[in-house]
Structures are given as structure tokens and as C-alpha cells.
Scaffold this motif. Structure first.
Motif, PDB file in Angstrom:
ATOM      1  N   ALA A 155       5.643   8.011  -4.822  1.00 23.18           N
ATOM      2  CA  ALA A 155       5.932   7.044  -3.685  1.00 23.18           C
ATOM      3  C   ALA A 155       4.707   5.854  -3.324  1.00 23.18           C
ATOM      4  CB  ALA A 155       6.364   7.743  -2.231  1.00 23.18           C
ATOM      5  N   ALA A 156       3.391   6.117  -3.814  1.00 21.43           N
ATOM      6  CA  ALA A 156       2.550   5.164  -3.510  1.00 21.43           C
ATOM      7  C   ALA A 156       2.624   4.156  -4.382  1.00 21.43           C
ATOM      8  CB  ALA A 156       1.035   5.793  -3.713  1.00 21.43           C
ATOM      9  N   VAL A 157       3.127   4.365  -5.743  1.00 20.89           N
ATOM     10  CA  VAL A 157       3.213   3.270  -6.970  1.00 20.89           C
ATOM     11  C   VAL A 157       4.563   2.647  -6.331  1.00 20.89           C
ATOM     12  CG1 VAL A 157       3.690   3.111  -9.175  1.00 20.89           C
ATOM     13  CG2 VAL A 157       2.065   4.476  -8.549  1.00 20.89           C
ATOM     14  N   LYS A 158       5.604   3.019  -6.036  1.00 24.30           N
ATOM     15  CA  LYS A 158       6.881   2.627  -5.523  1.00 24.30           C
ATOM     16  C   LYS A 158       6.580   1.558  -4.382  1.00 24.30           C
ATOM     17  CE  LYS A 158      10.154   6.044  -6.150  1.00 24.30           C
ATOM     18  NZ  LYS A 158      11.373   7.065  -5.400  1.00 24.30           N
ATOM     19  N   TYR A 159       5.554   2.103  -3.493  1.00 24.72           N
ATOM     20  CA  TYR A 159       5.488   1.111  -2.190  1.00 24.72           C
ATOM     21  C   TYR A 159       4.645   0.068  -2.811  1.00 24.72           C
ATOM     22  CZ  TYR A 159       3.521  -0.332   2.275  1.00 24.72           C
ATOM     23  OH  TYR A 159       3.234  -1.315   3.418  1.00 24.72           O
ATOM     24  N   LEU A 160       3.472   0.188  -3.771  1.00 30.45           N
ATOM     25  CA  LEU A 160       2.774  -1.310  -4.366  1.00 30.45           C
ATOM     26  C   LEU A 160       4.047  -1.975  -4.963  1.00 30.45           C
ATOM     27  CD1 LEU A 160      -0.413   0.476  -5.477  1.00 30.45           C
ATOM     28  CD2 LEU A 160      -0.256  -1.542  -3.664  1.00 30.45           C
ATOM     29  N   ASN A 161       4.794  -1.611  -5.952  1.00 31.52           N
ATOM     30  CA  ASN A 161       5.802  -2.337  -6.517  1.00 31.52           C
ATOM     31  C   ASN A 161       6.689  -3.004  -5.307  1.00 31.52           C
ATOM     32  OD1 ASN A 161       7.504  -3.458  -8.665  1.00 31.52           O
ATOM     33  ND2 ASN A 161       8.576  -1.424  -8.693  1.00 31.52           N
ATOM     34  N   ARG A 162       7.094  -2.554  -4.498  1.00 33.68           N
ATOM     35  CA  ARG A 162       7.845  -3.325  -3.346  1.00 33.68           C
ATOM     36  C   ARG A 162       7.032  -4.217  -2.613  1.00 33.68           C
ATOM     37  NH1 ARG A 162       9.912  -0.122  -5.799  1.00 33.68           N
ATOM     38  NH2 ARG A 162      11.833   0.869  -5.524  1.00 33.68           N
ATOM     39  N   LEU A 163       5.959  -3.849  -2.459  1.00 34.33           N
ATOM     40  CA  LEU A 163       4.991  -4.855  -1.483  1.00 34.33           C
ATOM     41  C   LEU A 163       4.732  -6.142  -2.063  1.00 34.33           C
ATOM     42  CD1 LEU A 163       3.065  -5.153   0.667  1.00 34.33           C
ATOM     43  CD2 LEU A 163       1.184  -3.972  -0.506  1.00 34.33           C
ATOM     44  N   SER A 164       4.392  -6.106  -3.524  1.00 31.27           N
ATOM     45  CA  SER A 164       4.428  -7.574  -4.199  1.00 31.27           C
ATOM     46  C   SER A 164       5.833  -8.270  -4.119  1.00 31.27           C
ATOM     47  CB  SER A 164       4.133  -7.478  -5.625  1.00 31.27           C
ATOM     48  OG  SER A 164       4.944  -6.533  -6.270  1.00 31.27           O
ATOM     49  N   ASP A 165       7.072  -7.626  -4.044  1.00 26.79           N
ATOM     50  CA  ASP A 165       8.027  -8.299  -3.872  1.00 26.79           C
ATOM     51  C   ASP A 165       8.403  -8.864  -2.621  1.00 26.79           C
ATOM     52  OD1 ASP A 165       8.889  -7.630  -6.525  1.00 26.79           O
ATOM     53  OD2 ASP A 165       9.830  -5.682  -6.031  1.00 26.79           O
ATOM     54  N   TRP A 166       8.000  -8.057  -1.468  1.00 31.11           N
ATOM     55  CA  TRP A 166       7.682  -8.344  -0.033  1.00 31.11           C
ATOM     56  C   TRP A 166       7.150  -9.788  -0.009  1.00 31.11           C
ATOM     57  CZ3 TRP A 166       5.360  -9.734   4.299  1.00 31.11           C
ATOM     58  CH2 TRP A 166       6.056  -9.598   5.336  1.00 31.11           C
ATOM     59  N   MET A 167       5.889  -9.627  -0.525  1.00 32.68           N
ATOM     60  CA  MET A 167       5.099 -10.971  -0.541  1.00 32.68           C
ATOM     61  C   MET A 167       5.764 -12.120  -1.208  1.00 32.68           C
ATOM     62  SD  MET A 167       2.573  -9.780   1.100  1.00 32.68           S
ATOM     63  CE  MET A 167       1.889  -8.164   1.905  1.00 32.68           C
ATOM     64  N   PHE A 168       6.278 -11.900  -2.318  1.00 29.65           N
ATOM     65  CA  PHE A 168       6.846 -13.132  -2.823  1.00 29.65           C
ATOM     66  C   PHE A 168       8.109 -13.721  -1.961  1.00 29.65           C
ATOM     67  CE2 PHE A 168      10.097 -14.889  -5.482  1.00 29.65           C
ATOM     68  CZ  PHE A 168       9.536 -15.930  -6.209  1.00 29.65           C
ATOM     69  N   VAL A 169       8.768 -12.761  -1.769  1.00 24.87           N
ATOM     70  CA  VAL A 169      10.057 -13.431  -0.523  1.00 24.87           C
ATOM     71  C   VAL A 169       9.499 -13.657   0.908  1.00 24.87           C
ATOM     72  CG1 VAL A 169      12.019 -12.504   0.731  1.00 24.87           C
ATOM     73  CG2 VAL A 169      11.734 -11.591  -1.475  1.00 24.87           C
ATOM     74  N   ALA A 170       8.486 -13.141   1.555  1.00 23.36           N
ATOM     75  CA  ALA A 170       7.835 -13.542   2.626  1.00 23.36           C
ATOM     76  C   ALA A 170       7.214 -15.052   2.281  1.00 23.36           C
ATOM     77  CB  ALA A 170       6.773 -12.715   3.211  1.00 23.36           C
ATOM     78  N   ALA A 171       6.665 -15.236   1.213  1.00 22.41           N
ATOM     79  CA  ALA A 171       5.909 -16.369   0.853  1.00 22.41           C
ATOM     80  C   ALA A 171       7.213 -17.547   0.812  1.00 22.41           C
ATOM     81  CB  ALA A 171       5.373 -16.568  -0.313  1.00 22.41           C
ATOM     82  N   ARG A 172       8.146 -17.262   0.145  1.00 21.80           N
ATOM     83  CA  ARG A 172       9.342 -18.119   0.426  1.00 21.80           C
ATOM     84  C   ARG A 172       9.714 -18.616   1.980  1.00 21.80           C
ATOM     85  NH1 ARG A 172      14.160 -17.936  -2.853  1.00 21.80           N
ATOM     86  NH2 ARG A 172      14.073 -20.169  -2.463  1.00 21.80           N
ATOM     87  N   VAL A 173       9.919 -17.393   2.731  1.00 18.03           N
ATOM     88  CA  VAL A 173      10.335 -17.640   4.239  1.00 18.03           C
ATOM     89  C   VAL A 173       9.246 -18.579   4.799  1.00 18.03           C
ATOM     90  CG1 VAL A 173      10.586 -16.289   6.083  1.00 18.03           C
ATOM     91  CG2 VAL A 173      11.632 -15.510   4.099  1.00 18.03           C
ATOM     92  N   ALA A 174       7.817 -18.227   4.513  1.00 21.36           N
ATOM     93  CA  ALA A 174       6.775 -19.087   4.951  1.00 21.36           C
ATOM     94  C   ALA A 174       6.872 -20.669   4.495  1.00 21.36           C
ATOM     95  CB  ALA A 174       5.514 -18.277   4.793  1.00 21.36           C
ATOM     96  N   ASN A 175       7.440 -20.848   3.418  1.00 26.63           N
ATOM     97  CA  ASN A 175       7.841 -22.324   3.176  1.00 26.63           C
ATOM     98  C   ASN A 175       9.121 -22.611   3.511  1.00 26.63           C
ATOM     99  OD1 ASN A 175       5.446 -22.898   1.595  1.00 26.63           O
ATOM    100  ND2 ASN A 175       5.981 -22.107  -0.385  1.00 26.63           N
ATOM    101  N   ASP A 176       9.320 -22.602   4.844  1.00 27.99           N
ATOM    102  CA  ASP A 176      10.301 -23.146   5.434  1.00 27.99           C
ATOM    103  C   ASP A 176      11.863 -22.702   4.725  1.00 27.99           C
ATOM    104  OD1 ASP A 176      12.171 -24.834   7.321  1.00 27.99           O
ATOM    105  OD2 ASP A 176      11.764 -26.648   5.876  1.00 27.99           O
ATOM    106  N   ASN A 177      11.848 -21.323   4.629  1.00 31.77           N
ATOM    107  CA  ASN A 177      12.927 -20.546   3.861  1.00 31.77           C
ATOM    108  C   ASN A 177      13.189 -21.086   2.599  1.00 31.77           C
ATOM    109  OD1 ASN A 177      13.524 -18.578   5.799  1.00 31.77           O
ATOM    110  ND2 ASN A 177      14.614 -20.210   7.203  1.00 31.77           N
TER     111      ASN A 177
END
Length: 190
Positions: A155-177
Motif C-alpha cells: 500500500a505504501a508503493v501504491k500510495y506514492l504512485n497515486r500521489l504523483s498522479d494527484w500532484m499532476f492533476v492538482a497542478a492542472r487545477v492550479a493552472n486555471d483548470n
């Protein structure tokens, strides 16, 4: 409860450190590299939070807390001995991975599909989130490397895998969606 009334101990002056179970290992061991890079990821999130507010800041704070859980998980080897431990070790659980996935799905609903790769940039928050993404990817690679030689909570490895995806999508949201994403133009400077 953690009590830190003396910060330096001198116990690591010869290049080793204690794991969560008391074992001493080299400070450049695969396990220390993995949880040290999780700590580095957390520090980059602290920088990102300087530019975040509202729900984004609250989400980043939740993730920072999860990253301390993850560091505690990775610094405690021998999962098979968890039941025998005097105090149950803290482990990342599937519900933490599931929460990241649900948040990714919710953020992604506001975005148009990408038709190009994007460059790390745009708003200050997006730029910091891209840095968080790359550091969390390194933490994931190091955790996978560790899992090839020692036991690691899947689950620790899965968490890190999802986390980078989360950051990518959040960066797009932070760039005016996604409207302010900086698009890669292949071969633009030839």
C-alpha cells in the motif's frame, strides 16, 4: 507520543541511523533513501502550501500528514513481525490510496483532456506541485527498489504512485483548470 527535547544525539556520527524497530543501518541504505525522499516530498509540499488556500491547502495538509505515516511505515522493516510488536507499527492502508483516487477523479472532472504533454510551469502553485510530483516519483522509484530487496508494505508503493498522479492533476487545477497549462511543442526550437 513523541517527545523531542534534545535534537542532536551524536549516535549517527559514524554514518548509521536507527530504524523504527531499533536496528541500526547505514544512512545511505535503500530503506533510509526511500523514507528520506518521502520526507523531501513532504518538504516540497510545504513550499507548495505557501501558494495554496481553501480546499487545495486542506488537501495538501492531509497529504503531508499521510507522508509522515508513510515515513513511519517505511522506517519499520519486518512487516511479518507487526503482530509481535509492543506497539503496532503505523502502516499506510488502502483507504488512504482510495482517498487520493477519489480526489484525483473529482479534480479531473473540471479539466479538459490533454492533447499535448505539459511543461512544469504556469502559476507558482502549479510549478511547486510539479516539483512535488517529480520528488514523489523519485520516492516511489526508491521504494520499489527497496521492495526488491526487503519487505515493503504494498500500500505504501501504491500510495506514492497515486500521489504523483494527484500532484499532476492538482497542478492542472492550479493552472486555471488547465487553461494556463504550458504546452510542450515538440521540436519547437530546431
Amino acid at each position: 507520543m513523541v517527545v523531542l527535547n534534545k535534537i542532536y544525539t551524536r549516535t549517527g556520527d559514524k554514518g548509521d541511523t536507527a530504524l523504527g524497530n531499533g536496528d541500526r543501518v547505514a544512512k545511505n541504505s535503500a530503506r533510509v533513501n526511500a523514507y528520506g525522499t518521502v520526507d523531501e516530498t513532504n518538504a516540497t509540499l510545504g513550499l507548495a502550501r505557501l501558494h495554496a488556500d481553501g480546499e487545495m491547502d486542506a488537501a495538501l495538509e492531509r497529504i503531508q500528514n499521510d507522508l509522515f505515516d508513510l515515513g513511519a511505515d517505511l522506517c519499520r522493516p519486518e512487516m511479518e513481525k507487526d503482530a509481535e510488536a509492543e506497539y503496532p507499527p503505523l502502516r499506510i492502508v488502502q483507504s488512504q490510496v482510495d482517498r487520493l483516487e477519489a480526489e484525483i477523479d473529482a479534480m479531473n472532472k473540471t479539466l479538459t483532456p490533454l492533447r499535448s504533454f505539459i511543461l512544469p510551469g504556469g502559476s507558482p502553485l502549479a510549478t511547486h506541485l510539479h516539483l512535488c510530483r517529480t520528488v514523489s516519483r523519485r520516492a516511489e522509484r526508491l521504494s520499489v527498489e527497496l521492495a526488491q530487496i526487503e519487505t515493503v508494505n504494498p500500500a505504501a508503493v501504491k500510495y506514492l504512485n497515486r500521489l504523483s498522479d494527484w500532484m499532476f492533476v492538482a497542478a492542472r487545477v492550479a493552472n486555471d483548470n488547465g487553461l494556463a497549462d504550458v504546452l510542450w511543442v515538440p521540436g519547437a526550437n530546431r
